[in-house]
Design a protein around this motif. Structure first.
Motif, PDB file in Angstrom:
ATOM      1  N   GLY A 234       0.285  -1.679  -0.163  1.00 59.40           N
ATOM      2  CA  GLY A 234      -0.339  -0.311  -0.118  1.00 59.40           C
ATOM      3  C   GLY A 234       0.317   1.228   0.124  1.00 59.40           C
ATOM      4  N   TYR A 235       2.230   1.446   0.866  1.00 59.61           N
ATOM      5  CA  TYR A 235       2.994   2.388   0.144  1.00 59.61           C
ATOM      6  C   TYR A 235       2.967   2.352  -0.581  1.00 59.61           C
ATOM      7  CZ  TYR A 235       6.921   5.117   1.485  1.00 59.61           C
ATOM      8  OH  TYR A 235       8.276   6.446   1.707  1.00 59.61           O
ATOM      9  N   ALA A 236       4.374   1.232  -1.167  1.00 59.10           N
ATOM     10  CA  ALA A 236       5.245   1.935  -2.123  1.00 59.10           C
ATOM     11  C   ALA A 236       3.713   2.052  -3.655  1.00 59.10           C
ATOM     12  CB  ALA A 236       5.785   0.211  -2.850  1.00 59.10           C
ATOM     13  N   ARG A 237       2.747   0.785  -3.303  1.00 59.18           N
ATOM     14  CA  ARG A 237       2.227   1.794  -4.788  1.00 59.18           C
ATOM     15  C   ARG A 237       1.322   2.998  -4.840  1.00 59.18           C
ATOM     16  NH1 ARG A 237       0.431  -4.691  -7.193  1.00 59.18           N
ATOM     17  NH2 ARG A 237       3.079  -5.250  -6.503  1.00 59.18           N
ATOM     18  N   THR A 238       1.369   3.319  -3.807  1.00 53.49           N
ATOM     19  CA  THR A 238       0.243   4.846  -4.112  1.00 53.49           C
ATOM     20  C   THR A 238       1.251   6.349  -3.895  1.00 53.49           C
ATOM     21  OG1 THR A 238       0.779   4.873  -1.407  1.00 53.49           O
ATOM     22  CG2 THR A 238      -1.047   4.287  -1.987  1.00 53.49           C
ATOM     23  N   PHE A 239       3.002   5.779  -3.133  1.00 54.70           N
ATOM     24  CA  PHE A 239       4.329   6.522  -3.325  1.00 54.70           C
ATOM     25  C   PHE A 239       4.053   6.275  -4.771  1.00 54.70           C
ATOM     26  CE2 PHE A 239       8.710   6.595  -2.504  1.00 54.70           C
ATOM     27  CZ  PHE A 239       8.495   8.548  -2.752  1.00 54.70           C
ATOM     28  N   LEU A 240       3.721   5.559  -5.721  1.00 51.31           N
ATOM     29  CA  LEU A 240       4.378   5.818  -6.758  1.00 51.31           C
ATOM     30  C   LEU A 240       3.464   6.862  -7.577  1.00 51.31           C
ATOM     31  CD1 LEU A 240       6.252   5.002  -9.603  1.00 51.31           C
ATOM     32  CD2 LEU A 240       4.259   3.171  -9.672  1.00 51.31           C
ATOM     33  N   ALA A 241       2.071   7.156  -7.811  1.00 49.10           N
ATOM     34  CA  ALA A 241       1.225   8.023  -8.084  1.00 49.10           C
ATOM     35  C   ALA A 241       1.343   8.902  -7.703  1.00 49.10           C
ATOM     36  CB  ALA A 241      -0.279   7.637  -7.425  1.00 49.10           C
ATOM     37  N   ALA A 242       2.211   8.930  -5.934  1.00 45.95           N
ATOM     38  CA  ALA A 242       2.264  10.464  -6.177  1.00 45.95           C
ATOM     39  C   ALA A 242       3.756  11.569  -6.360  1.00 45.95           C
ATOM     40  CB  ALA A 242       2.640  10.175  -4.140  1.00 45.95           C
ATOM     41  N   ALA A 243       4.707  10.072  -6.707  1.00 45.48           N
ATOM     42  CA  ALA A 243       5.327  10.494  -7.287  1.00 45.48           C
ATOM     43  C   ALA A 243       5.588  10.901  -8.664  1.00 45.48           C
ATOM     44  CB  ALA A 243       6.616   9.390  -7.211  1.00 45.48           C
ATOM     45  N   PHE A 244       4.896  10.362  -9.556  1.00 45.31           N
ATOM     46  CA  PHE A 244       4.028  10.851 -10.698  1.00 45.31           C
ATOM     47  C   PHE A 244       3.371  11.989 -10.579  1.00 45.31           C
ATOM     48  CE2 PHE A 244       3.969   6.393 -11.989  1.00 45.31           C
ATOM     49  CZ  PHE A 244       5.282   6.618 -12.854  1.00 45.31           C
ATOM     50  N   ARG A 245       2.914  12.309  -9.919  1.00 44.76           N
ATOM     51  CA  ARG A 245       1.877  13.816  -8.860  1.00 44.76           C
ATOM     52  C   ARG A 245       3.215  14.426  -8.952  1.00 44.76           C
ATOM     53  NH1 ARG A 245      -0.559  18.253  -8.848  1.00 44.76           N
ATOM     54  NH2 ARG A 245      -2.392  17.996  -8.236  1.00 44.76           N
ATOM     55  N   ILE A 246       3.311  14.418  -8.601  1.00 44.25           N
ATOM     56  CA  ILE A 246       4.381  15.754  -7.565  1.00 44.25           C
ATOM     57  C   ILE A 246       5.559  15.790  -8.902  1.00 44.25           C
ATOM     58  CG2 ILE A 246       5.876  16.526  -5.823  1.00 44.25           C
ATOM     59  CD1 ILE A 246       4.411  14.840  -4.258  1.00 44.25           C
ATOM     60  N   ALA A 247       6.343  15.180  -9.519  1.00 43.53           N
ATOM     61  CA  ALA A 247       7.149  15.321 -10.118  1.00 43.53           C
ATOM     62  C   ALA A 247       6.665  16.236 -11.765  1.00 43.53           C
ATOM     63  CB  ALA A 247       7.874  14.445 -10.723  1.00 43.53           C
ATOM     64  N   GLY A 248       5.249  15.760 -11.524  1.00 43.15           N
ATOM     65  CA  GLY A 248       4.913  16.248 -13.025  1.00 43.15           C
ATOM     66  C   GLY A 248       4.641  17.995 -12.979  1.00 43.15           C
ATOM     67  N   ALA A 249       3.935  18.605 -11.501  1.00 43.43           N
ATOM     68  CA  ALA A 249       3.939  19.567 -11.258  1.00 43.43           C
ATOM     69  C   ALA A 249       5.378  20.373 -11.168  1.00 43.43           C
ATOM     70  CB  ALA A 249       2.854  19.217 -10.307  1.00 43.43           C
ATOM     71  N   GLY A 250       6.404  19.810 -11.048  1.00 41.40           N
ATOM     72  CA  GLY A 250       7.984  20.711 -10.877  1.00 41.40           C
ATOM     73  C   GLY A 250       7.838  20.306  -9.193  1.00 41.40           C
ATOM     74  N   GLY A 251       7.560  19.300  -8.551  1.00 41.58           N
ATOM     75  CA  GLY A 251       7.645  19.653  -7.333  1.00 41.58           C
ATOM     76  C   GLY A 251       6.766  20.368  -6.323  1.00 41.58           C
ATOM     77  N   ALA A 252       5.141  20.389  -7.348  1.00 44.74           N
ATOM     78  CA  ALA A 252       4.337  20.488  -5.730  1.00 44.74           C
ATOM     79  C   ALA A 252       3.745  19.805  -5.527  1.00 44.74           C
ATOM     80  CB  ALA A 252       3.690  21.952  -6.792  1.00 44.74           C
ATOM     81  N   ASP A 253       4.229  20.292  -3.587  1.00 45.94           N
ATOM     82  CA  ASP A 253       2.928  18.906  -3.288  1.00 45.94           C
ATOM     83  C   ASP A 253       2.250  19.603  -1.990  1.00 45.94           C
ATOM     84  OD1 ASP A 253       2.936  17.014  -1.849  1.00 45.94           O
ATOM     85  OD2 ASP A 253       4.493  17.428  -0.681  1.00 45.94           O
ATOM     86  N   PRO A 254       1.306  20.480  -3.213  1.00 39.93           N
ATOM     87  CA  PRO A 254      -0.230  21.053  -2.481  1.00 39.93           C
ATOM     88  C   PRO A 254      -0.852  20.183  -0.940  1.00 39.93           C
ATOM     89  CG  PRO A 254      -0.912  20.160  -3.989  1.00 39.93           C
ATOM     90  CD  PRO A 254       0.343  19.741  -4.112  1.00 39.93           C
ATOM     91  N   ASN A 255      -0.551  18.744  -0.795  1.00 45.01           N
ATOM     92  CA  ASN A 255      -1.225  17.725  -0.011  1.00 45.01           C
ATOM     93  C   ASN A 255      -0.341  17.902   0.934  1.00 45.01           C
ATOM     94  OD1 ASN A 255      -3.681  17.920  -0.993  1.00 45.01           O
ATOM     95  ND2 ASN A 255      -3.574  16.469  -2.739  1.00 45.01           N
ATOM     96  N   GLY A 256       0.965  17.933   1.129  1.00 46.60           N
ATOM     97  CA  GLY A 256       1.899  16.948   2.227  1.00 46.60           C
ATOM     98  C   GLY A 256       2.556  16.547   1.817  1.00 46.60           C
ATOM     99  N   LEU A 257       2.940  15.398   0.347  1.00 45.30           N
ATOM    100  CA  LEU A 257       2.082  14.072   1.170  1.00 45.30           C
ATOM    101  C   LEU A 257       3.747  13.443   1.176  1.00 45.30           C
ATOM    102  CD1 LEU A 257       0.020  13.344  -2.760  1.00 45.30           C
ATOM    103  CD2 LEU A 257       0.208  12.391   0.218  1.00 45.30           C
ATOM    104  N   LEU A 258       5.080  14.470   0.523  1.00 44.29           N
ATOM    105  CA  LEU A 258       6.472  14.110   0.274  1.00 44.29           C
ATOM    106  C   LEU A 258       6.691  14.088   1.689  1.00 44.29           C
ATOM    107  CD1 LEU A 258       8.178  16.133  -2.810  1.00 44.29           C
ATOM    108  CD2 LEU A 258       7.265  13.516  -2.320  1.00 44.29           C
ATOM    109  N   SER A 259       5.951  14.685   2.607  1.00 48.06           N
ATOM    110  CA  SER A 259       6.660  14.736   4.254  1.00 48.06           C
ATOM    111  C   SER A 259       6.421  13.645   4.505  1.00 48.06           C
ATOM    112  CB  SER A 259       6.336  15.615   4.685  1.00 48.06           C
ATOM    113  OG  SER A 259       4.807  15.831   4.853  1.00 48.06           O
ATOM    114  N   ARG A 260       5.028  12.835   3.954  1.00 46.57           N
ATOM    115  CA  ARG A 260       4.691  11.441   5.309  1.00 46.57           C
ATOM    116  C   ARG A 260       5.063  10.485   4.245  1.00 46.57           C
ATOM    117  NH1 ARG A 260      -1.785  11.825   3.609  1.00 46.57           N
ATOM    118  NH2 ARG A 260      -2.555  14.335   3.945  1.00 46.57           N
ATOM    119  N   TYR A 261       5.703  10.323   3.170  1.00 49.85           N
ATOM    120  CA  TYR A 261       6.453   9.129   2.542  1.00 49.85           C
ATOM    121  C   TYR A 261       7.562   9.342   2.890  1.00 49.85           C
ATOM    122  CZ  TYR A 261       2.557   7.378  -0.737  1.00 49.85           C
ATOM    123  OH  TYR A 261       1.467   7.462  -0.744  1.00 49.85           O
TER     124      TYR A 261
END
Length: 597
Positions: free
Chosen positions: A61-88
């Motif tokens: 659950g951690y790893a596969r959702t991390f992949l979705a978050a990574a595509f989402r954030i990398a595609g936005a140039g690092g923008a992380d409006p929901n604070g996901l990177l600190s959780r991961y």
């Protein structure tokens, strides 16, 4: 899931834009994180556990959702409006701690404790994609611990298939952050060597030694090496992805459904990941308006059909929950390999993938038949329904005998489609030719291609019996499919049948979503209808037409039809091995070898 308004000017077919993809990612991630462990190393999603156990499932659950978050954030140039990177980041720290309350299972050989190796690739790829905003800001101690855990993938034995691309991906990340060595080079070299042996041509890989051709082509065998090359600034097998998409792009129905074929179908819209990857890397033959049509059509198809449950989570199944779709390795976190479809978000908002006007999908055009001799497929598209006639993919590995298992609904049937699913193993088999000896029906295991060209494909197999003698000496069935419009000419030749043997042929299993028929032309003596009480992934209860006859007739010919609407009138004739289609076109059959003359 909170989606923005549709944009039918930019996306006349689906209404979906890049904003819809971002919103879908955000909604899925928000829902999944409600089930996190205290420090976030596990996302313990509800549902039946996999055979690997709940700790492995939580890591998944951690790893596969991390992949979705990574595509989402990398595609936005690092923008992380929901604070996901600190959780991961916190989850990574807790998961790689030695003997901690949330320590991840270590990575071992695939036959002892292998599932963490699968998840290591998603962790590594997520870290690579988000490096400037996550990895580079970690404490050196956490970086070292993460490296040590990931290196378990390099030091243990993968399953003999696409799993070799997991250590390949881990090694690619380690090399990208200056931690490469002989061990990483060896893992990458070994994977690429095997990839060469698995490549059969026409853009299709087998999933390991043997002839397993399925969706793993797109969401694994193309994705990992092509994306690795793209992230490293170079091309790696992009030409193969381009050729793959020439045929694979036809395997989506007009309603957005992928072809329902092969294992791990609970990954759902991950089937479109190769389309997105091709658009991002430029390795695609498709107009980008077509690419977005396929991507968004698939995403919308599942979001509108209960793939997301009342908790906002992807369920274990196809539309909603569906047990026969699953394998023993499927756990609550498994559906989140659907995250791979979000690779399309690596294309920024100004990329032509998102700014081009949507165009029609290949299946929305004129009737089409495409022969793929390398995988042994015949692809037929008509009326928005796509059919895959299987004369080459069997998922029987070289070291397994013909009797290695019983009926495999995911590979053993004669045909699959975007609108019908196979019946479960406990129900009458759809799209199946069986030899019946002493009341026991045969199954189709290892498939031997005989050829494919233009509008036909053929193969042969040895019938296998679940009880009694597993095989009848000399018994062989040759099968031929010829496709035109909504019709399929199905020809079967039985060689070496014992006295008293019978044969059966079933057609498409349908409920309310489609209609089917099966017309006898030669060899058959009786026809009726059978039901599948467990239904399919598309319908809770299914029926299918059936023909029966005496095996001593030798040659059996039938006309099958699958349509989303009322069945068309089909005046046809079959005499002296010549079939006349409803439009007057003729097909001449050849018997030595079985095919079209």
């Amino acid at each position: 899931m909170r989606l923005p308004p549709e944009d039918r000017d930019l996306s006349p077919h689906t209404g979906y834009t890049r904003a819809h993809w971002e919103a879908a990612a955000d909604g899925l991630l928000e829902a999944a994180w409600r089930w996190s462990s205290p420090r976030g190393a596990f996302l313990d999603l509800p549902g039946r556990p996999s055979k690997s156990g709940v700790r492995s499932d939580g890591l998944e659950g951690y790893a596969r959702t991390f992949l979705a978050a990574a595509f989402r954030i990398a595609g936005a140039g690092g923008a992380d409006p929901n604070g996901l990177l600190s959780r991961y980041a916190e989850g990574l720290s807790a998961g790689t701690a030695r003997d901690g309350a949330e320590s991840w299972p270590v990575i071992l050989d695939h036959f002892t404790q292998g599932q963490p190796m699968v998840e290591s690739a998603s962790v590594a790829l997520g870290l690579r994609l988000t490096r400037p905003w996550l990895w580079d800001r970690l404490d050196p101690e956490v970086q070292d611990r993460a490296e040590e855990w990931l290196r378990g993938a390099l030091r243990h034995v993968p399953a003999p298939n696409n799993w070799y691309l997991f250590p390949f991906t881990v090694a690619g990340f380690l090399e990208s952050v200056g931690r490469g060595d002989a061990e990483t080079a060896s893992a990458r070299g070994r994977a690429l060597e095997l990839l060469e042996t698995w490549y059969h041509g026409q853009g299709w890989y087998s999933d390991g030694d043997g002839r397993a051709f399925d969706h793993y082509n797109g969401w694994a065998l193309h994705l990992y090496p092509v994306l690795d090359g793209y992230l490293a600034g170079k091309s790696l097998h992009g030409d193969r992805l381009r050729e793959h998409l020439e045929s694979f792009s036809l395997l989506f129905g007009a309603d957005g459904s992928p072809i329902h074929f092969g294992r791990s179908l609970t990954y759902r819209f991950a089937a479109a990941s190769a389309v997105g990857l091709g658009a991002v890397t430029g390795s695609t033959p498709l107009a980008l308006g077509v690419s977005r049509r396929l991507l968004s059509g698939s995403l919308r198809y599942f979001l509108e059909r209960a793939a997301v449950d009342e908790n906002g989570l992807l369920s274990l199944g196809w539309h909603g929950p569906h047990e026969p779709t699953l394998q023993s390795y499927s756990g609550p976190g498994s559906p989140y390999w659907a995250s791979k479809a979000f690779v399309c978000l690596l294309a920024g908002a100004d990329h032509p993938l998102w700014t081009s006007v949507e165009e029609a999908a290949p299946s929305e055009g004129p009737d089409r038949v495409l022969a793929l001799p390398e995988p042994g497929f015949l692809v037929q598209s008509s009326g928005g329904i796509v059919r895959l006639h299987n004369h080459g993919s069997d998922h029987v590995r070289p070291f397994e005998g013909e009797v290695a298992g019983d009926d495999d609904p995911h590979y053993g049937r004669l045909a699959y489609s975007t609108h019908t699913g196979p019946t479960s193993a406990g129900n009458p088999a759809d799209n199946h030719f069986a030899v019946v000896v002493a009341g026991v029906r045969s199954v189709r295991r290892r498939i031997h291609p005989l050829g494919a060209a233009e509008n036909w494909a053929a193969s042969w197999h040895r019938p296998v019996f679940a009880t009694g003698s597993p095989m009848v000496p000399g018994l062989r069935v040759e099968s031929l499919t010829v496709a035109r419009g909504v019709h399929e000419l199905r020809v079967h030749r039985v060689i070496g049948a014992p006295p008293g043997a019978r044969v059966e042929l079933t057609g498409w299993a349908t409920g309310a979503e489609a209609v089917s028929s099966l017309r006898p032309l030669q060899g058959w003596t009786d026809e009726d209808e059978v039901v599948a009480p467990q239904g399919t992934a598309y319908t809770a209860w299914a029926r299918m037409p059936r023909l029966t006859g005496d095996a001593s007739a030798g040659l059996f010919v039938a006309l099958a039809t699958l349509s989303a609407d009322a069945l068309p009138d089909t005046p046809t004739t079959f005499t002296d091995l010549t079939f006349t289609w409803p439009d007057g076109v003729t097909t001449h059959l050849a018997l030595e070898p079985l095919g079209v003359s």
